[in-house]
Every structure is written in C-alpha cells, then in structure tokens.
Design a protein around this motif. Structure first.
Motif, mmCIF file in Angstrom:
data_model
loop_
_atom_site.group_PDB
_atom_site.id
_atom_site.type_symbol
_atom_site.label_atom_id
_atom_site.label_comp_id
_atom_site.label_asym_id
_atom_site.label_seq_id
_atom_site.Cartn_x
_atom_site.Cartn_y
_atom_site.Cartn_z
ATOM 1 N N GLY A 184 44.792 53.128 65.769
ATOM 2 C CA GLY A 184 44.501 51.714 65.978
ATOM 3 C C GLY A 184 45.234 51.161 67.185
ATOM 4 O O GLY A 184 44.661 50.403 67.985
ATOM 5 N N SER A 268 39.377 58.195 68.071
ATOM 6 C CA SER A 268 38.850 57.062 67.316
ATOM 7 C C SER A 268 39.561 56.908 65.978
ATOM 8 O O SER A 268 40.121 57.873 65.430
ATOM 9 C CB SER A 268 37.350 57.238 67.084
ATOM 10 O OG SER A 268 37.107 58.425 66.344
ATOM 11 N N HIS A 271 36.939 57.086 60.240
ATOM 12 C CA HIS A 271 35.891 56.280 59.609
ATOM 13 C C HIS A 271 35.523 56.935 58.284
ATOM 14 O O HIS A 271 34.865 57.970 58.262
ATOM 15 C CB HIS A 271 34.668 56.189 60.519
ATOM 16 C CG HIS A 271 33.599 55.280 59.997
ATOM 17 N ND1 HIS A 271 33.781 53.915 59.884
ATOM 18 C CD2 HIS A 271 32.347 55.534 59.533
ATOM 19 C CE1 HIS A 271 32.682 53.372 59.387
ATOM 20 N NE2 HIS A 271 31.810 54.329 59.163
ATOM 21 N N LYS A 396 35.772 45.355 54.561
ATOM 22 C CA LYS A 396 34.486 45.851 55.061
ATOM 23 C C LYS A 396 33.589 44.688 55.488
ATOM 24 O O LYS A 396 32.920 44.751 56.541
ATOM 25 C CB LYS A 396 33.789 46.681 53.982
ATOM 26 C CG LYS A 396 34.389 48.071 53.763
ATOM 27 C CD LYS A 396 33.634 48.849 52.705
ATOM 28 C CE LYS A 396 32.213 49.139 53.155
ATOM 29 N NZ LYS A 396 31.485 49.943 52.150
ATOM 30 N N HIS A 399 34.951 43.277 58.741
ATOM 31 C CA HIS A 399 34.664 44.157 59.869
ATOM 32 C C HIS A 399 33.236 43.972 60.366
ATOM 33 O O HIS A 399 32.983 43.938 61.580
ATOM 34 C CB HIS A 399 34.902 45.611 59.441
ATOM 35 C CG HIS A 399 34.801 46.583 60.575
ATOM 36 N ND1 HIS A 399 33.654 47.306 60.834
ATOM 37 C CD2 HIS A 399 35.706 46.955 61.527
ATOM 38 C CE1 HIS A 399 33.860 48.075 61.893
ATOM 39 N NE2 HIS A 399 35.082 47.878 62.339
ATOM 40 N N THR A 400 32.304 43.815 59.438
ATOM 41 C CA THR A 400 30.903 43.592 59.826
ATOM 42 C C THR A 400 30.752 42.289 60.619
ATOM 43 O O THR A 400 30.043 42.238 61.639
ATOM 44 C CB THR A 400 30.011 43.555 58.579
ATOM 45 O OG1 THR A 400 30.132 44.800 57.876
ATOM 46 C CG2 THR A 400 28.557 43.333 58.945
ATOM 47 N N GLN A 403 32.193 42.646 64.178
ATOM 48 C CA GLN A 403 31.302 43.401 65.062
ATOM 49 C C GLN A 403 30.262 42.475 65.696
ATOM 50 O O GLN A 403 29.968 42.582 66.892
ATOM 51 C CB GLN A 403 30.602 44.521 64.279
ATOM 52 C CG GLN A 403 31.488 45.713 63.970
ATOM 53 C CD GLN A 403 30.776 46.771 63.152
ATOM 54 O OE1 GLN A 403 30.047 46.454 62.212
ATOM 55 N NE2 GLN A 403 30.980 48.030 63.513
ATOM 56 N N LEU A 444 38.766 43.194 65.863
ATOM 57 C CA LEU A 444 37.874 44.245 65.358
ATOM 58 C C LEU A 444 38.632 45.561 65.185
ATOM 59 O O LEU A 444 38.448 46.273 64.193
ATOM 60 C CB LEU A 444 36.696 44.430 66.311
ATOM 61 C CG LEU A 444 35.663 45.490 65.898
ATOM 62 C CD1 LEU A 444 35.017 45.120 64.564
ATOM 63 C CD2 LEU A 444 34.606 45.664 66.989
ATOM 64 N N SER A 447 40.793 45.226 62.191
ATOM 65 C CA SER A 447 39.999 45.301 60.973
ATOM 66 C C SER A 447 39.610 46.745 60.651
ATOM 67 O O SER A 447 39.664 47.164 59.487
ATOM 68 C CB SER A 447 38.747 44.445 61.113
ATOM 69 O OG SER A 447 37.938 44.542 59.962
ATOM 70 N N ALA A 448 39.223 47.506 61.674
ATOM 71 C CA ALA A 448 38.888 48.916 61.448
ATOM 72 C C ALA A 448 40.111 49.676 60.946
ATOM 73 O O ALA A 448 40.017 50.522 60.037
ATOM 74 C CB ALA A 448 38.361 49.545 62.735
ATOM 75 N N THR A 449 41.274 49.353 61.532
ATOM 76 C CA THR A 449 42.520 49.992 61.084
ATOM 77 C C THR A 449 42.827 49.596 59.646
ATOM 78 O O THR A 449 43.164 50.447 58.810
ATOM 79 C CB THR A 449 43.679 49.577 61.998
ATOM 80 O OG1 THR A 449 43.380 49.936 63.349
ATOM 81 C CG2 THR A 449 44.970 50.252 61.577
#
Length: 469
Positions: A184, A268, A271, A396, A399-400, A403, A444, A447-449
């Motif tokens: 991240g 990356s 995921h 989740k 995160h959406t 994006q 973002l 959030s992914a992290t």
C-alpha cells in the motif's frame, strides 16, 4: 508375602479416580453468521486450507511460510510444547515402579564405649564395610492421585499446543498485514510520483503562459507550491517503506534490510478472492486457538480438583530391597552376605491444619475461574467475527465508491486543464481538481490496503491456519 501381594493386587484392581470428570463445555455460538449481503460469503472453512494463499500473492505465501519456520516467537512456543510433552513423560513415570541400585564402601572405627561395633572388635580397630543393594518402590494409585496428575499433564500439552497454534496464527496475520501495508505504501508512492509529474506539467504550462503574458505569476507560484507539496510527501513514504521491510525482516528472524532486494520493487496490493469461506459457527471452537487454550485450561483445573481430593485418602506404597553386605570385599558375593526386605507402607493424613481442605476449595475456585474465562473467550470470539465481517463488507463498499470518485476526478482534471489552456477557466480550478484527484487516489489506495487487511483480520477471527498435527 504371597498374601500381601494378593491383597495389594486386589486393591489396585479396585482403584478409582476421585474428583469430577471433565465434560467439554458448550460453546454458545449462533447457528449461522450474520453476514452482510455485500460480503459474498461462501461455504467451507478457512481452516480447510492455508488462508494466506487465498490472497493470491505468491511472495506473500513465501514470506508467511518462512516466518512460520524461522520466527523466534514460534520457535519459543514450539519449545514450550516440547517441554510440556517431556513433563507428561515425567508425570507418567509415577505409574510405574521405581528401581535403583546402590553400592558403597566405608572404612571406619567405632567407639569402644558405644552401643555396638559391627566389626566385633569393640572399637579396638578400624573396619571396612562393603554393601550393594537393589531397591524397588511403587505407589498403588488407589484414588487416582497419579491418574489425575497425568490427566492434568495431558491437558497442559493441549494448552501449549493451542498456544503454539495461536502464535502461528498471529505471526501469519502480522506478516500478511505488514506485507499488505508495504504494498500500500509503495502504491501511494506511485500515486505521489504520478501526481508530481502532473503538477510539474502544470507548472511548465503556467510558466509558458506567464512568459507569453497570458497569465500572472500568481499561477506560476501556485503551480510551484503544488509541486513542492507533493515532493514533501515522498520522503515520508519512503521511510515508511523501509520500516515495513525491516518489520518483515524481524518476523523472519533476519537482520535489518535483509529483505530489501526481495521487496523493494513495487507490486500490487494483494487482491483476495471475492468469496469468503466463513464456515459454520459451531466449528469456531475447534478452529480458534484461544478457545482451545481456554478449554484445555479448564480441563487442567478440573483434573487438579481430583488431585486435591485424592490427598484426603490413604496412600499405599510397596517397597522391596535386595542386596548384600560384608566386612570383607571378597565376601560381598557370598550367599550368607545376602539381605532383603519387602513390605507395604501406609500414609494416612490425620490432621493437616486445614491445608487439604483449603487446597481443595482453592482448586474448585480455580475451576470456576477457568469456566468463566472460557465463556469470556467464546463470547469475545463471536464479537470479533461479527465485527470483522462488518468491517470487511463496509470497506468493500467504500472501495467501490472511491473507484468511481477517482474516475470522475480524472475526467474533471482533463476538462479543467483544457479549459485553462483555452483561457475559459482560472488556474485555481485546475489546482483544486488536482488536489481532489490526489486525495481520492490516495484514499483509494488506503481503502484497497484496508480491505485486504480486514480480510486478514476476518481469517484470523475465524481461526484459519495450519491444520493441527
């Protein structure tokens, strides 16, 4: 002698274990998990396979499996498990007779005025005494004192096994968490450098327009300030990257910067697979090491009550000695030098000043405490799973939404730059949109992290890990 042996054998056959027998407590858990519709729950159990593999990152899998072997906390927990197994062997030896051999030589002179002189010389001369014996003893476990101690030792093995499993799970989760944070941070470094490039292009654009007399130095100063602001972020992110690599090195029992060559190249953020194998709530007591540990502690406390109750009853031991004794070493093996003894001994506690009663009451209170602790651990595990499910599902959704925000901010930045170039908008609009893009892109990445880390926390709450061996 035959009658004594027969009597003691009958006592042994009629032996019983006093005290309560352990009953596995009922783990009060729901029939099903309260899963969010955004979670994507799936059947199966995270303990069916190694959960870190479901994060889809081969390098992460390698780090976790190496940490499980090399980590010093894991090795210490494994050592404690072996110690408990050795203690079980020591405790179990009490069920078997103890046999020992002794030999001695002594040169002495007794008093002529004393009670006796074994040499027959009335203390007028020194003498030598040679002896050798073979001793055997065995306590007949009539009331289960030894058996309850062995039961407690077996529970101790289960407890230390659960502790080791808990350390393995913690180290796996910590390794995965640090790795995800590292990726991240590297992603945020990429975002910062990409935005720095955009800011530098904006500065060049404003400088060209200033030189052509189209704008003022206000725009050039704002553009230069934006470049410097983004540049200031990069060193802090670089330092955080180094700290996380060192943290992973420590987990693998490696010196600082030992993993630099392996981890410095950005990759990356892991995921996870979309579906989460929650498993059944009833399986949680078999998967969570802390629940297994508290159950073993309750078992140990229950067995200790039996040990305390057995102390109220008589103890019968059987002892025997076979050997020889002589005043001359050459006579030590002669038939007339033989000596032997055989017989039972009885120990009966009559008055102990309340020690036995107090010890028994203490063991009962300790069992109650262990039962309360078991309920607390189970309830805490239920809460932890429920919170982890909620956090992961919420992240989740976040995160959406982010994006979509990044996508729209990219469009807005492109439009604002075009309008500024055409003179239809002020540069302040470009700066505002660029800052918004940097903020949403950073959010973002965060959030992914966070989503990947929440997935790790969910696996940890569910007790996923290595199958118990």
């Amino acid at each position: 002698m035959r009658h004594s042996l027969l009597f003691l054998a009958m006592l042994g056959l009629g032996a019983c274990s006093v005290g309560p027998d352990f009953q596995r407590p009922d783990a009060q858990l729901p029939d099903t998990w309260h899963a969010s519709p955004h979670l994507g729950a799936a059947p199966g159990s995270p303990a069916d396979s190694q959960w870190w593999q479901q994060l889809g990152d081969a390098q992460l899998t390698s780090l976790v499996e190496r940490a499980a072997k090399a980590n010093l906390d894991v090795r210490g927990a494994s050592n404690r498990l072996e110690q408990s197994r050795v203690m079980r062997q020591v405790t179990g030896s009490q069920q078997l007779p103890g046999v020992s051999a002794n030999g001695s030589y002594r040169r002495a002179r007794n008093s002529a005025e004393g009670l006796n002189d074994p040499s027959g010389q009335s203390g007028q001369a020194p003498f030598e005494l040679w002896s050798s014996t073979l001793d055997a003893s065995w306590e007949i476990d009539l009331w289960g004192h030894v058996r309850r101690n062995i039961e407690a030792a077996d529970a101790e093995i289960q407890l230390t096994q659960a502790q080791r499993d808990g350390v393995l799970l913690s180290i796996a989760a910590e390794t995965a968490t640090d790795y995800i944070r590292l990726r991240g941070v590297q992603a945020k470094l990429g975002v910062a450098r990409q935005n720095l490039e955009i800011a530098q292009q904006s500065r060049q654009l404003t400088q060209a327009r200033f030189e052509n007399g189209v704008t003022t130095n206000l725009d050039t100063s704002n553009a230069a300030a934006q470049v410097a602001t983004i540049q200031a972020v990069i060193p802090a992110l670089g330092a955080e990257q180094d700290r996380l690599i060192n943290a992973l090195s420590y987990l693998l029992a490696e010196p600082p910067r030992a993993l630099n060559a392996e981890l410095i190249e950005p990759k990356s953020i892991p995921h996870p697979a979309p579906d989460v194998p929650l498993g059944l709530p009833s399986e949680l007591a078999q998967r969570r090491p802390d629940i297994q540990q508290s159950e073993a502690a309750l078992h140990r406390a229950t067995a200790a009550i039996g040990v305390a109750q057995a102390d109220f009853y008589p103890r019968v031991s059987l002892g025997a000695t076979l050997g020889s004794q002589a005043l001359d070493g050459s006579d030590l093996g002669a038939w007339n030098s033989r000596q032997w003894s055989f017989g039972p001994s009885l120990y009966l506690p009559i008055f102990q000043g309340g020690r036995l009663t107090g010890t028994l009451e203490l063991r009962k209170q300790q069992e109650q405490e262990a039962a309360i602790n078991y309920q607390r651990v189970v309830l805490g595990a239920w809460h932890e799973v429920d919170n982890a499910v909620t956090d992961y599902a919420a992240e989740k959704q976040r995160h959406t939404a982010l994006q979509e925000a990044v996508s729209q901010n990219n469009i807005a930045l492109s439009t604002a730059r075009d309008r500024y170039t055409q003179g239809a908008a002020d540069f302040i609009n470009v700066l505002g949109v660029q800052r918004a893009l940097l903020d949403t892109e950073s959010a973002l990445v965060d959030s992914a992290t966070a989503a990947a880390i929440d997935r790790v926390r969910l696996y940890r709450a569910l007790g996923g890990g290595w199958p118990r061996g």
